[in-house]
Design an enzyme around this catalytic site. Sequence first.
Site, PDB file in Angstrom:
ATOM      1  N   TYR A   1       0.849  -1.187   0.000  1.00 52.72           N
ATOM      2  CA  TYR A   1       0.000   0.000   0.000  1.00 52.72           C
ATOM      3  C   TYR A   1       0.885   1.237   0.000  1.00 52.72           C
ATOM      4  O   TYR A   1       1.798   1.355   0.815  1.00 52.72           O
ATOM      5  CB  TYR A   1      -0.900   0.003   1.237  1.00 52.72           C
ATOM      6  CG  TYR A   1      -1.796   1.210   1.337  1.00 52.72           C
ATOM      7  CD1 TYR A   1      -2.885   1.361   0.487  1.00 52.72           C
ATOM      8  CD2 TYR A   1      -1.552   2.200   2.284  1.00 52.72           C
ATOM      9  CE1 TYR A   1      -3.718   2.473   0.581  1.00 52.72           C
ATOM     10  CE2 TYR A   1      -2.380   3.303   2.393  1.00 52.72           C
ATOM     11  CZ  TYR A   1      -3.464   3.439   1.536  1.00 52.72           C
ATOM     12  OH  TYR A   1      -4.272   4.532   1.631  1.00 52.72           O
TER      13      TYR A   1
ATOM     14  N   ASP B   1       9.386   2.769  -0.504  1.00 50.84           N
ATOM     15  CA  ASP B   1       8.389   3.434   0.317  1.00 50.84           C
ATOM     16  C   ASP B   1       8.719   3.117   1.771  1.00 50.84           C
ATOM     17  O   ASP B   1       8.393   2.052   2.296  1.00 50.84           O
ATOM     18  CB  ASP B   1       6.990   2.940  -0.057  1.00 50.84           C
ATOM     19  CG  ASP B   1       5.891   3.637   0.740  1.00 50.84           C
ATOM     20  OD1 ASP B   1       6.221   4.335   1.716  1.00 50.84           O
ATOM     21  OD2 ASP B   1       4.710   3.453   0.397  1.00 50.84           O
TER      22      ASP B   1
ATOM     23  N   LYS C   1       5.185   9.637   8.747  1.00 53.46           N
ATOM     24  CA  LYS C   1       4.968   9.131  10.089  1.00 53.46           C
ATOM     25  C   LYS C   1       5.982   9.670  11.097  1.00 53.46           C
ATOM     26  O   LYS C   1       5.779  10.721  11.682  1.00 53.46           O
ATOM     27  CB  LYS C   1       4.916   7.603  10.079  1.00 53.46           C
ATOM     28  CG  LYS C   1       3.743   7.060   9.234  1.00 53.46           C
ATOM     29  CD  LYS C   1       3.536   5.595   9.413  1.00 53.46           C
ATOM     30  CE  LYS C   1       2.452   5.053   8.504  1.00 53.46           C
ATOM     31  NZ  LYS C   1       1.093   5.539   8.785  1.00 53.46           N
TER      32      LYS C   1
END
Length: 433
Positions: free
Chosen positions: A144, A239, A267
Amino acid sequence: MNTDKSVILFERAKKVIPGGVNSPVRAFQAVGGQPLFIKKAEGAYLYDEDGNRYIDCINSWGPMILGHAYAPVLEAIQRAAADSPSFGAPTRLEVEMAELIVSMVPSVEMVRMVNSGTEATMSAIRLARGYTGRHKIIKFEGCYHGHGDSFLIAAGSGAATTGAPNSPGVTPGTAQDTLIAPYNDLQAVEALIAQYPEQIAAIIVEPVAGNMGCVLPKPGYLQGLRDLCDKHGIVLIFDEVMTGFRLAPGGAQERFGVFPDLTTLGKIIGGGMPVGAYGGKREIMEKVSPSGKVYQAGTLSGNPVAMAAGLAILRELRENSAIYARLESIGDKLYKGMKGELEKRGLHYTMNKIGSMLNVFFTEQTVYDFTTAKSCDLQLFAKYFQAMLRRGVYLAPSQFESWFCSAALSEEDIQHIIQAHADALDEIINQKA
């Protein structure tokens, strides 16, 4: 456990927010029951609106690596906010953040700040296309990369195939430029490259797949992708929104010793504030406007409050190497303790773990890609989730999400999680009997 206030809030939310939540997994649809509405958090603990306390094993899906309400982060946020939460102009903080990221992440020579992981991955893909002059990308089933159109593509039939959109609103044209391969399958990637010679701009991959539930790369897999990209002039994108600064000061790329051309981050670099970034080789990054012609902009990019929070976290991680030893120890103790309880009861399971990321899969198969992850018993996981929640342990409400542990977990907390795990397993076994 009384959760009346959460129930009332959810009913209110459903009237004004689609599904009652602002991110789908929060709705608890995969595990049943009603979502909890969190009022506050401190250290290793969450507190809901009814005052119930939970040991947090998600930590805002990764950012709270040092625990909630970490004092240096709160102080940095307060100082920055006092000067005004936003300027829409350059600040010293964003320069210091960029310098710190470049000093810590091995492959990053320049970096551009954005506002989310989705923005980071969307921008990295556009940059790779602009740099190479090619249109197609390869992504991996089960990985994702945010909700950009190019990433909301499901695998079609066969081992490696052109994707079809799996969300309304994603056009067939967009889907045709996204090629899908199984995770951990280099031959499938080679086949796609051969099928579309000199058409592939980028390969984007989670070096550790957190959205399948913590799936590790097989030995040689990441290096194999690096070699294929070098051979065929393809931009390799890691990623690291989840793994960046969590698995090592320099992220998964430092831990595995394989370095991409571009890296996406998020994050942890915001300390809990909305943030994202993409960076990499100077030669590629200088194609971004205003240095180059690949356009990307954002009013709140480099927001001073987010930069201040992120700097407080990253400086602590850079200067205190004992934090990573502590995180490794926490992950090891949970893995060994929980695995031992599963073995005692003879249940079908797999556990994956790296550093402070781990997961329990209720399947007898080794989980190394999305197909094997989907072999899990989802009903059993739902029962397990609810049983853990009743025992004060807050997990991701999905089988396909990694646990993210924080350094704030005490030895007592670790033992509580292991005991709650054992009791939850017994409850499930007794229900079957």
